[in-house]
Design a protein around this motif. Structure first.
Motif, PDB file in Angstrom:
ATOM      1  N   LEU A 152      -6.059   4.514  -9.957  1.00  0.00           N
ATOM      2  CA  LEU A 152      -6.082   4.387  -8.510  1.00  0.00           C
ATOM      3  C   LEU A 152      -7.245   3.496  -8.059  1.00  0.00           C
ATOM      4  O   LEU A 152      -7.102   2.669  -7.157  1.00  0.00           O
ATOM      5  CB  LEU A 152      -6.193   5.768  -7.872  1.00  0.00           C
ATOM      6  CG  LEU A 152      -6.249   5.802  -6.338  1.00  0.00           C
ATOM      7  CD1 LEU A 152      -4.985   5.195  -5.750  1.00  0.00           C
ATOM      8  CD2 LEU A 152      -6.444   7.233  -5.846  1.00  0.00           C
ATOM      9  N   ILE A 187       0.835  -1.202   0.000  1.00  0.00           N
ATOM     10  CA  ILE A 187       0.000   0.000   0.000  1.00  0.00           C
ATOM     11  C   ILE A 187       0.870   1.253   0.000  1.00  0.00           C
ATOM     12  O   ILE A 187       0.603   2.221  -0.731  1.00  0.00           O
ATOM     13  CB  ILE A 187      -0.958  -0.006   1.213  1.00  0.00           C
ATOM     14  CG1 ILE A 187      -1.954  -1.161   1.112  1.00  0.00           C
ATOM     15  CG2 ILE A 187      -1.699   1.325   1.313  1.00  0.00           C
ATOM     16  CD1 ILE A 187      -2.881  -1.084  -0.067  1.00  0.00           C
ATOM     17  N   SER A 188       1.915   1.243   0.799  1.00  0.00           N
ATOM     18  CA  SER A 188       2.823   2.397   0.831  1.00  0.00           C
ATOM     19  C   SER A 188       3.459   2.620  -0.532  1.00  0.00           C
ATOM     20  O   SER A 188       3.578   3.764  -1.009  1.00  0.00           O
ATOM     21  CB  SER A 188       3.913   2.178   1.889  1.00  0.00           C
ATOM     22  OG  SER A 188       3.344   2.037   3.172  1.00  0.00           O
ATOM     23  N   ILE A 207       0.819   4.159  -3.020  1.00  0.00           N
ATOM     24  CA  ILE A 207       0.527   5.567  -2.723  1.00  0.00           C
ATOM     25  C   ILE A 207       1.708   6.456  -3.094  1.00  0.00           C
ATOM     26  O   ILE A 207       1.538   7.529  -3.705  1.00  0.00           O
ATOM     27  CB  ILE A 207       0.167   5.724  -1.229  1.00  0.00           C
ATOM     28  CG1 ILE A 207      -1.165   5.020  -0.945  1.00  0.00           C
ATOM     29  CG2 ILE A 207       0.081   7.201  -0.842  1.00  0.00           C
ATOM     30  CD1 ILE A 207      -1.526   4.978   0.519  1.00  0.00           C
ATOM     31  N   GLY A 221       1.645   9.241  -6.009  1.00  0.00           N
ATOM     32  CA  GLY A 221       1.977  10.615  -5.630  1.00  0.00           C
ATOM     33  C   GLY A 221       3.072  11.187  -6.495  1.00  0.00           C
ATOM     34  O   GLY A 221       3.008  12.351  -6.927  1.00  0.00           O
TER      35      GLY A 221
END
Length: 579
Positions: A296, A272-273, A276, A280
């Motif tokens: 997304l 997940i990190s 994201i 970004g």
């Protein structure tokens, strides 16, 4: 993993192996549906973001030409209902797959459990001379469950593996760069997990399996000795020992639960990190928001399904490692029959005696010596004895002299004895089990089933002969007692005959031994635990059989053997004529 699959495969019979293709087909269909449910979300989100683009969509144009929709909004409504239908159908089919998969694994476990119990019952008597009862219980219950869990885990590995691969391919098509980064993160975490967690899970699984046998054994020892525990006030000792075993056992279970969740936490946090951060970076780099949002959304849906899939994959792999010891125990236990085909003897308990098993001349013991497995010296050496049909032989000796071992030899239970035990002219040393049908055995402690008196007399016979029951009751002088009971022969005796006196239990044991109308009867100190009056009454029942039955009677007191034709004494491994 391949080794574990081969182990499980060796435990599945031919009929169950035929079901495996259907299991795999259902798993493949489930994987396709899981992938499809994620893939269709990307165009759905794109339509929501720009509904005007629907009029240029090839699918819409084809549907409009065929059904004359004339409205993009109507097409979108149909599309949404279709997607909802796909998800409902997917989960219904997954329910069918899970049900069939679970039933398949449950059937395998049932068969293994039945085979383990069958193997336990048919193993030769000598096997039990050095076997822990707790280990037998562990094999039948805990280890069979371990095989069940391992089989389910392997199927989950295959299922979740296929789903994960399909979903990875899907997200690779949507955004290759972010997908590769996530795959790299998952790969690194998986390698770390495999290196550090695999040996720990195998070690914990071994402790768990072994301790389950110890706990079973301790419970059995406690219940078997409950009277002594109460009288001697040893409750604290047994409770403290049980707590010690239980703590180690439950600590292993706790560690399994904790370690099994480590992969999920690491993979979820890392993936997940990564998603994201990469999205970004793409936005900061100037990517359009309208282009990022559909991706997304797709990644979010894929993550919702993919991360649990990967987590279940790791959990299943850990479960396979954790249950590996149980699988090994089951394989070893089931291989015993293959190594010892003689343990599969006569299975029938039908009433009736094969003529071949009838005693015509007598029982003849010729130069027999025996030592227990791993023992340094023989219990007795070069013993010979002739017991003619209709004779009653008494046997005395000090405690530990080998009287019960001698009885086991005569009963044909000791395979490894040197010399011969002949039934007429046929050797029966633990091999020819047909002759066991013609032997009545009455031990010192009668073990009763928690059932009726009738069930304890027939003791599992498939065909119940009322005439033979009546004869056995009469010969054991049990009739008066049964007549005094409101339910008569259908009276429940309680756990191990707790509702009966010692004499009543012994009479039921005698009736059980006489039910098949055997020619040969062995009484192994059958009256030593009784008071003098009850012993005298029981010996009247037994002596009434003299001449009609061939008997060996073991006793401590010579007075018990007054009616015997001959009395022998077993001393220091030597059999001597006493009278």
């Amino acid at each position: 993993m391949i080794t574990n699959i081969n182990k499980i495969k060796s435990l599945i019979d031919r009929d169950q192996k035929r079901k495996i293709p259907l299991v795999l087909l259902l798993m493949a269909i489930g994987a396709i549906l899981e992938t499809l449910s994620v893939s269709i979300l990307v165009p759905m989100v794109s339509i929501i973001m720009d509904i005007e683009s629907v009029q240029k969509n090839k699918v819409y144009l084809a549907a409009d030409a065929l059904f004359h929709m004339n409205s993009p909004q109507f097409f979108v409504q149909i599309l949404f209902f279709t997607i909802a239908g796909v998800f409902i159908s997917k989960n219904f089919l997954l329910y069918i797959q899970i049900s069939y998969q679970s039933r398949f694994a449950s059937d395998v476990r049932q068969r293994i459990q039945n085979k383990l119990y069958e193997d336990c019952i048919y193993k030769p008597y000598e096997f039990y001379l050095g076997t822990n009862t707790g280990d037998i219980l562990r094999n039948i219950y805990v280890d069979s469950m371990g095989v069940y869990n391992s089989l389910l885990s392997i199927m989950n590995v295959l299922m979740e593996g296929v789903v994960s691969i399909a979903l990875v391919i899907t997200v690779l098509i949507i955004n290759p760069f972010i997908s590769l980064v996530c795959i790299g993160i998952i790969a690194v975490i998986t390698i770390i997990i495999y290196i550090f967690i695999k040996p720990k899970m195998q070690r914990i699984g071994k402790i768990y399996s072994e301790l389950s046998g110890n706990i079973n054994q301790w419970i059995l020892q406690s219940t078997d000795n409950i009277k002594e525990i109460k009288v001697m006030q040893r409750e604290n000792f047994f409770v403290s020992r049980f707590r010690k075993q239980s703590k180690i056992y439950n600590d292993a279970s706790c560690k399994n639960q904790v370690i099994s969740n480590i992969p999920r936490l690491l993979i979820e946090a890392g993936t997940i990190s990564g998603i994201i951060v990469m999205l970004g970076i793409s936005y900061v780099g100037g990517a359009e928001l309208s282009g990022i949002i559909p991706q997304l959304s797709a990644f979010a849906v894929a993550a919702v399904r993919l991360l649990p899939s990967i987590n279940r994959l790791n959990t299943a792999l850990n479960a396979v490692l954790f249950n590996e010891t149980s699988v090994d125990h089951v394989i070893d236990a089931l291989s015993y029959i293959g190594r010892n085909p003689d343990c599969l003897g006569i299975h029938s308990t039908d009433v009736g005696m094969p003529e071949l098993a009838r005693l015509h001349k007598g029982i003849f013991i010729r130069n027999v010596s025996y030592s227990y497995p791993d023992a340094d010296q023989n219990v007795f050496n070069d013993i010979s004895l002739d017991i003619k049909k209709g004779e009653s032989i008494g046997l005395i000796g000090e405690s530990g002299a080998g009287k019960t071992t001698f009885v086991n030899l005569v009963l044909g239970l000791l395979n490894s004895a040197k010399g011969n035990v002949l039934w007429d002219d046929t050797k029966i040393n633990g091999r020819n089990q047909m002759y066991h049908l013609n032997i009545g055995y009455i031990p010192q402690q009668i073990s009763l089933l928690d059932d009726t008196i009738e069930a304890n007399i027939v003791f599992g016979a498939e065909k119940i002969d009322s005439e033979q029951i009546e004869r056995a009751i009469k010969q054991s002088q049990l009739g008066e007692f049964i007549s005094s009971l409101p339910k008569g022969i259908n009276t429940e005796v309680g756990d191990r005959g707790v509702r009966l006196s010692g004499g009543q239990r012994q009479r039921i044991g005698i009736a059980r031994a006489l039910y098949m109308n055997p020619d040969f009867i062995v009484l192994d100190e059958a009256t030593s635990a009784l008071d003098s009056k009850t012993e005298t009454e029981l010996m009247k029942s037994i002596n009434s059989l003299r001449g009609d039955k061939t008997m060996i009677i073991i006793a401590h007191r010579l007075s018990t053997l007054d009616s015997c034709d001959r009395i022998y004494k077993l001393d220091n491994g030597v059999l001597r004529l006493e009278r």
